[in-house]
Design an enzyme around this catalytic site. Structure first.
Site, PDB file in Angstrom:
ATOM      1  N   LYS A  34     -13.763  -1.252  30.440  1.00 36.99           N
ATOM      2  CA  LYS A  34     -15.053  -0.562  30.424  1.00 36.99           C
ATOM      3  C   LYS A  34     -15.686  -0.765  29.052  1.00 36.99           C
ATOM      4  O   LYS A  34     -15.003  -1.075  28.092  1.00 36.99           O
ATOM      5  CB  LYS A  34     -14.837   0.920  30.697  1.00 36.99           C
ATOM      6  CG  LYS A  34     -14.282   1.161  32.108  1.00 36.99           C
ATOM      7  CD  LYS A  34     -14.648   2.508  32.638  1.00 36.99           C
ATOM      8  CE  LYS A  34     -14.065   2.760  34.017  1.00 36.99           C
ATOM      9  NZ  LYS A  34     -14.847   2.159  35.114  1.00 36.99           N
ATOM     10  N   ASP A  78      -9.452  -0.388  49.802  1.00 39.07           N
ATOM     11  CA  ASP A  78      -9.701  -0.955  48.478  1.00 39.07           C
ATOM     12  C   ASP A  78     -11.104  -1.529  48.613  1.00 39.07           C
ATOM     13  O   ASP A  78     -11.298  -2.527  49.308  1.00 39.07           O
ATOM     14  CB  ASP A  78      -8.691  -2.074  48.172  1.00 39.07           C
ATOM     15  CG  ASP A  78      -8.907  -2.622  46.776  1.00 39.07           C
ATOM     16  OD1 ASP A  78     -10.067  -2.868  46.420  1.00 39.07           O
ATOM     17  OD2 ASP A  78      -7.916  -2.801  46.063  1.00 39.07           O
ATOM     18  N   HIS A  79     -12.081  -0.884  47.978  1.00 42.83           N
ATOM     19  CA  HIS A  79     -13.462  -1.263  48.305  1.00 42.83           C
ATOM     20  C   HIS A  79     -13.799  -2.702  47.903  1.00 42.83           C
ATOM     21  O   HIS A  79     -14.759  -3.269  48.397  1.00 42.83           O
ATOM     22  CB  HIS A  79     -14.466  -0.259  47.717  1.00 42.83           C
ATOM     23  CG  HIS A  79     -14.784  -0.474  46.283  1.00 42.83           C
ATOM     24  ND1 HIS A  79     -14.026   0.042  45.263  1.00 42.83           N
ATOM     25  CD2 HIS A  79     -15.786  -1.161  45.671  1.00 42.83           C
ATOM     26  CE1 HIS A  79     -14.551  -0.314  44.106  1.00 42.83           C
ATOM     27  NE2 HIS A  79     -15.624  -1.046  44.325  1.00 42.83           N
ATOM     28  N   HIS A 117      -7.746  -3.564  42.825  1.00 37.51           N
ATOM     29  CA  HIS A 117      -8.886  -4.483  42.864  1.00 37.51           C
ATOM     30  C   HIS A 117      -8.551  -5.888  42.346  1.00 37.51           C
ATOM     31  O   HIS A 117      -8.848  -6.884  42.998  1.00 37.51           O
ATOM     32  CB  HIS A 117     -10.044  -3.925  42.042  1.00 37.51           C
ATOM     33  CG  HIS A 117     -10.514  -2.575  42.503  1.00 37.51           C
ATOM     34  ND1 HIS A 117     -10.399  -2.141  43.807  1.00 37.51           N
ATOM     35  CD2 HIS A 117     -11.100  -1.556  41.832  1.00 37.51           C
ATOM     36  CE1 HIS A 117     -10.907  -0.919  43.908  1.00 37.51           C
ATOM     37  NE2 HIS A 117     -11.331  -0.542  42.724  1.00 37.51           N
TER      38      HIS A 117
HETATM   39  C1  BG6 Z   1     -13.433   1.892  41.136  1.00 38.18           C
HETATM   40  C2  BG6 Z   1     -12.888   2.357  39.823  1.00 38.18           C
HETATM   41  O1  BG6 Z   1     -12.414   1.823  42.094  1.00 38.18           O
HETATM   42  O2  BG6 Z   1     -14.016   0.597  40.958  1.00 38.18           O
HETATM   43  C3  BG6 Z   1     -13.999   2.429  38.796  1.00 38.18           C
HETATM   44  O3  BG6 Z   1     -12.298   3.645  39.984  1.00 38.18           O
HETATM   45  C4  BG6 Z   1     -14.714   1.099  38.686  1.00 38.18           C
HETATM   46  O4  BG6 Z   1     -13.495   2.839  37.526  1.00 38.18           O
HETATM   47  C5  BG6 Z   1     -15.116   0.590  40.063  1.00 38.18           C
HETATM   48  O5  BG6 Z   1     -15.863   1.298  37.889  1.00 38.18           O
HETATM   49  C6  BG6 Z   1     -15.638  -0.823  39.977  1.00 38.18           C
HETATM   50  O6  BG6 Z   1     -16.156  -1.193  41.220  1.00 38.18           O
HETATM   51  P1  BG6 Z   1     -17.440  -2.114  41.355  1.00 38.18           P
HETATM   52  O7  BG6 Z   1     -17.616  -2.318  42.818  1.00 38.18           O
HETATM   53  O8  BG6 Z   1     -18.566  -1.355  40.703  1.00 38.18           O
HETATM   54  O9  BG6 Z   1     -17.138  -3.364  40.610  1.00 38.18           O
END
Ligand code: BG6
Length: 507
Positions: A359, A200-201, A263
């Site tokens: 979004k 989960d980045h 997230h």
């Molecule tokens: C991704 C989603 O995991 O996270 C995207 O699939 C989203 O839709 C993105 O835009 C948001 O990540 P960050 O790091 O740009 O806030």
């Protein structure tokens, strides 16, 4: 002994702990030609070289179904990485590329053409890999199960003679509780839990990791961090971009699955978890899992789903979601979600957690806002200017903390005004936050699972949002204009509690 800096002396941060190079290994990337490889993995590997964290004995083997050669793949990635340096809008935008560091990565890139579902692909992988290996699934989610089945069948996940074999799985991990359970079972049939690294980045973000330190390394915060002092918590991940080129993926995913159980719940865990017994990975993950278990399932009447219509983004007209490429003109997929969650625990009993993400909103802002209760005395009132205090934990694009306090306005009598006490990480630390994948890749190489999702955490999170997934199969979606703060119905979610969402412009 610690010495307190004087007011005239600038605070200095300690030298970071030395972290040595990761052990030798082969990183096999399924999806070598994909966007993730170019946009995030290669910059992360490059940054790891700059920081001295990659070992000499390191190899990157890209696998994809397109025709390419070692040289062709190297050339393509070299062009892309140099392109980032010239593109100020790129997520990874260094002033210049250090040719020595990029050369280190470039010289270790090999390409293998292969169909993800053909046994032949895995036979040749088995013939070319020896010792430690990480299999990174930077591919569409439909390939996760098939690839891991075949890695297992080819014996590539067997850990022999002390060598590790690990699998990194990107999100989305399942599309509801049932599919996440099936996928976990399928993966765990081929590899042990300790071999599976579910990404989960958001957990790779410095500002997210820092929340644990902020909460538990500062005695001033913990006594106030509970239902006695906190009125409610708001968690926002607002984006100004639309679905861009990802209409095909997004149509079947939507904002809830894309952002909430992963997230937003990671942010929720960081804000609400108990202190773990130690920083050992299982202690941290056990504590998060316990929090997830104590969140009540979401209630459809306390959630809102919206979809952006045509509108405006920084002065430019932008299309409605339904007019985006690869989107059904009658689509009911949500691009916005707001919901209210309650946690059954002594710390949080009765404290609502309001989550929202969307979004094409008016501002880009990922943050947690802790709203404090009013003072216990009635010395000051709203008429004198008293406002409830809050603390903004800024994750993106600003990185820091801003706490709003009441202060006396200079002048006769008592009149209150709000001031902000805060910091930006950049004001104190020379190190710049990275794209986040560096930490995750490095941790996987050294076998530290702390920042990765465990099977029970994933399933627990899906279980919380499952009532919404079920209820929304046939539910309409409300429209909001692109460039707004989201649908009005989201305000109605908080209004009965006498509360309102924070503004997306940060004021
Ligand atoms: C991704 C989603 O995991 O996270 C995207 O699939 C989203 O839709 C993105 O835009 C948001 O990540 P960050 O790091 O740009 O806030």
């Amino acid at each position: 002994m610690h010495r307190t800096p004087t007011m005239s002396e600038p605070l200095r941060t300690e030298t970071p702990m030395h972290v040595g190079p990761a052990p030798p290994c082969t990183l096999v990337i399924f999806g070598a030609h994909g966007d993730l490889t170019k946009r995030l993995l290669m910059p992360a590997l490059y940054n790891l070289v700059v920081a001295g964290h990659l070992p000499d004995a390191f190899r990157i083997l890209g696998v994809d179904h397109n025709h390419d050669s070692d040289e062709g793949w190297r050339r393509l990635l070299t062009e892309t990485i140099h392109g980032f340096a010239k593109d100020p809008t790129a997520e990874f935008h260094p002033d210049r590329i250090d040719e020595g560091a990029w050369g280190f990565v470039r010289d270790r890139l090999d390409y293998q053409k292969g169909d993800f579902e053909a046994e032949e692909t895995y036979r040749s992988l088995a013939a070319s890999i020896d010792g430690n290996a990480i299999f990174y699934l930077a591919v569409s989610a439909r390939f996760f199960g098939p690839i891991v089945d075949r890695l297992g069948a080819a014996g590539l996940l067997r850990e022999r003679e002390g060598a590790f074999r690990r699998v990194v799985v990107e999100k989305p991990f399942g599309s509801d509780l049932a599919s996440a359970r099936d996928l976990n079972a399928r993966l765990l049939a081929q590899a042990g839990e300790g071999q599976i690294f579910r990404i989960d980045h958001f957990l790779g973000k410095e500002t997210v990791q820092s929340l644990l330190v902020l909460r538990f390394a500062n005695r001033i915060l913990e006594p106030a961090w509970n239902r006695d002092h906190i009125d409610c918590v708001e968690i926002t991940a607002a984006e100004t971009i639309g679905v861009e080129e990802r209409g095909g993926f997004y149509e079947t995913t939507g904002a809830l699955r894309d952002m909430v159980p992963n997230h937003l719940f990671q942010l929720l865990c960081m804000a609400a978890m108990e202190p773990p017994a130690s920083l050992a990975s299982e202690d941290v993950r056990d504590t998060k899992a316990a929090l997830i278990r104590s969140i009540r399932p979401a209630v459809p009447s306390e959630a809102v789903r919206g979809q952006y219509g045509a509108g405006d983004d920084a002065g430019h007209s932008v299309s409605a979601y339904r007019d985006e490429p690869d989107v059904d003109p009658g689509s009911t997929t949500e691009t916005y979600v707001a919901l209210r969650l309650m946690i059954d625990s002594p710390r949080w009993d009765g404290v609502p957690f309001y989550l929202r993400t969307g979004k094409r909103l008016s501002g880009r802002r990922t943050e947690i806002v802790i709203h404090f209760k009013d003072p216990t005395t009635d010395l000051f009132d709203a008429e004198a200017g008293l406002r409830s205090g809050f603390m903004r934990l800024r994750i993106d694009p600003e990185h820091g903390v801003a706490t709003t306090l009441n202060a006396k306005r200079p002048g006769p009598g008592i009149s209150l005004g709000q001031v902000i006490a805060g910091f930006d990480y950049g004001d104190f630390f020379a190190e710049k936050p990275t794209v986040g994948y560096e930490t995750l890749l490095y941790d996987c190489m050294v076998g530290d699972s702390t920042l990765f999702q465990r099977a029970d955490m994933i399933e627990g999170a899906w279980a919380i949002v499952d009532p919404l997934i079920q209820a929304w199969r046939a539910a309409p979606v409300v429209s909001y204009p692109a460039g707004s703060d989201g649908p009005d119905a989201a305000n109605a979610l908080l209004a009965p509690d006498g509360r309102a969402w924070s503004r997306l412009d940060g004021r």
